[in-house]
Write an enzyme that holds these catalytic residues in place. Sequence first.
Site, PDB file in Angstrom:
ATOM      1  N   ARG A 193      94.684  12.671  19.366  1.00  0.00           N
ATOM      2  CA  ARG A 193      94.337  13.865  18.747  1.00  0.00           C
ATOM      3  C   ARG A 193      94.640  14.568  17.548  1.00  0.00           C
ATOM      4  O   ARG A 193      95.932  14.481  17.377  1.00  0.00           O
ATOM      5  CB  ARG A 193      94.365  14.997  19.817  1.00  0.00           C
ATOM      6  CG  ARG A 193      93.483  15.075  21.124  1.00  0.00           C
ATOM      7  CD  ARG A 193      93.479  16.079  22.002  1.00  0.00           C
ATOM      8  NE  ARG A 193      94.774  16.019  22.662  1.00  0.00           N
ATOM      9  CZ  ARG A 193      95.581  17.028  23.374  1.00  0.00           C
ATOM     10  NH1 ARG A 193      94.780  17.863  23.667  1.00  0.00           N
ATOM     11  NH2 ARG A 193      96.720  16.983  23.897  1.00  0.00           N
ATOM     12  N   CYS A 237      99.072  20.796  17.894  1.00  0.00           N
ATOM     13  CA  CYS A 237      99.875  21.943  17.722  1.00  0.00           C
ATOM     14  C   CYS A 237     100.282  22.129  16.353  1.00  0.00           C
ATOM     15  O   CYS A 237      99.709  23.078  15.722  1.00  0.00           O
ATOM     16  CB  CYS A 237     101.410  21.614  18.482  1.00  0.00           C
ATOM     17  SG  CYS A 237     101.070  21.610  20.351  1.00  0.00           S
ATOM     18  N   VAL A 267      99.496  19.611  28.925  1.00  0.00           N
ATOM     19  CA  VAL A 267     100.314  20.739  29.361  1.00  0.00           C
ATOM     20  C   VAL A 267     100.012  21.212  30.811  1.00  0.00           C
ATOM     21  O   VAL A 267     100.877  21.327  31.726  1.00  0.00           O
ATOM     22  CB  VAL A 267      99.611  21.821  28.714  1.00  0.00           C
ATOM     23  CG1 VAL A 267     100.383  23.465  29.067  1.00  0.00           C
ATOM     24  CG2 VAL A 267      99.950  21.945  27.011  1.00  0.00           C
TER      25      VAL A 267
END
Length: 427
Positions: A334, A263, A19
């Site tokens: 991840r 997410c 990000v």
Amino acid sequence: MLETNPDARKIAVIGLGYVGLPLAVAFGKIGPVVGFDINAARIDALRDGKDATQEVEPEDLAAASGLSFTTQASDLAACDTFIVTVPTPITAGKQPDLSPLLAASETVGMVLKPGDLVIYESTVYPGATEEDCVPVLERTSGLSFNTDFFAGYSPERINPGDKTHRIADICKVTSGSTPQVADLVDALYARIITAGTHKAESIRVAEAAKVIENTQRDLNIALVNELAMIFGRMEIDTEAVLRAAGTKWNFLPFRPGLVGGHCIGVDPYYLTHKAEAVGHHPQIILAGRRLNDRMGSYVVSQLVKRMTRSGINVGAARVLVLGLTFKENCPDLRNTRVVDIIEELQSYGISVDVHDPHADPAAAEAEYGLSLSSSPQDGTYDAVVLAVAHQEYKDADPSTFRAYGKPNSVVFDIKSCLPRDASDLRL
């Protein structure tokens, strides 16, 4: 005194992952920006023009002439606008882990001055910015919120591995702790976002909007995962059903599969945590999460049944898993749910080899204790599981995957990216 001219603000980006780096590069193309990260190896690589996340190309890094990198908090002192983009993971108990966010807030608090602005992009539950982060800023700096310093929230919408939807091309939700600050935050992002901005009514609204984006996707995927289980029992091709249903203009094009990453597989737990804190026990959201978390074991159960019917000695079998990252065409490991498949296979005594053209072998070893296979051999495996739809796999001749197997081997195409006759199973 709050400087409201966005061109005059001196920006620092805290956290240079998937990000933060694209954001810092975007701002660095139009002015000076300090990029801060606690990972010294990451900073050294970026100074050499190399992005291990593969989100920013070397030429884009070079084009961000205003961007400098540092691991030293003292280098942030000259800045007056701090954009925090650190991860917000969950604990083993599925609870929000705000420790990276609070640590970043302490770092910012140490250099915070009157007139400064702190903007958070990390995904959180509604209220986290003002109830959890701002008190850390106040305590560390000794300053007063909305008197000496101000806050904003603009949720990240980066889609790792997506070369089409880049940061400038995605509408940006913005918000601020006062109407004046909201205008400033909106104007700051408008400098780099060509797709436009949406100024939310409050920080809490912006936080809530972000957390439901991925919750909605999680539930839609859970629905098609359950449909795949139902149709599997009926011996109906789920992909064929979805293609047929997709001819209706308002049918949503979700596909079954593993739901991992930082997410979709994480954010719903932030919302359910806050829901329970205010006295509501969510039913649908948690049901969807439980179903998606079980997909790895479901995949293996189907594979083992098919292997058994094919006369394969499961306990002595060797299986090739293709793909380890949490999604296609990115190196991010991840919270990948491919490891659920691997661990479930190993619980049967099955030997598992893993191949992934995007995953870093050192990261796979460090994170999961897995040694990646660089070149699987033909005629070796009792089953082949195509777990991640990397472009390299999609571009390969479909016969490639069958060739990896022994004569009576089973090919399981989880992502339905092969022709129907090129696999024995798919979701």
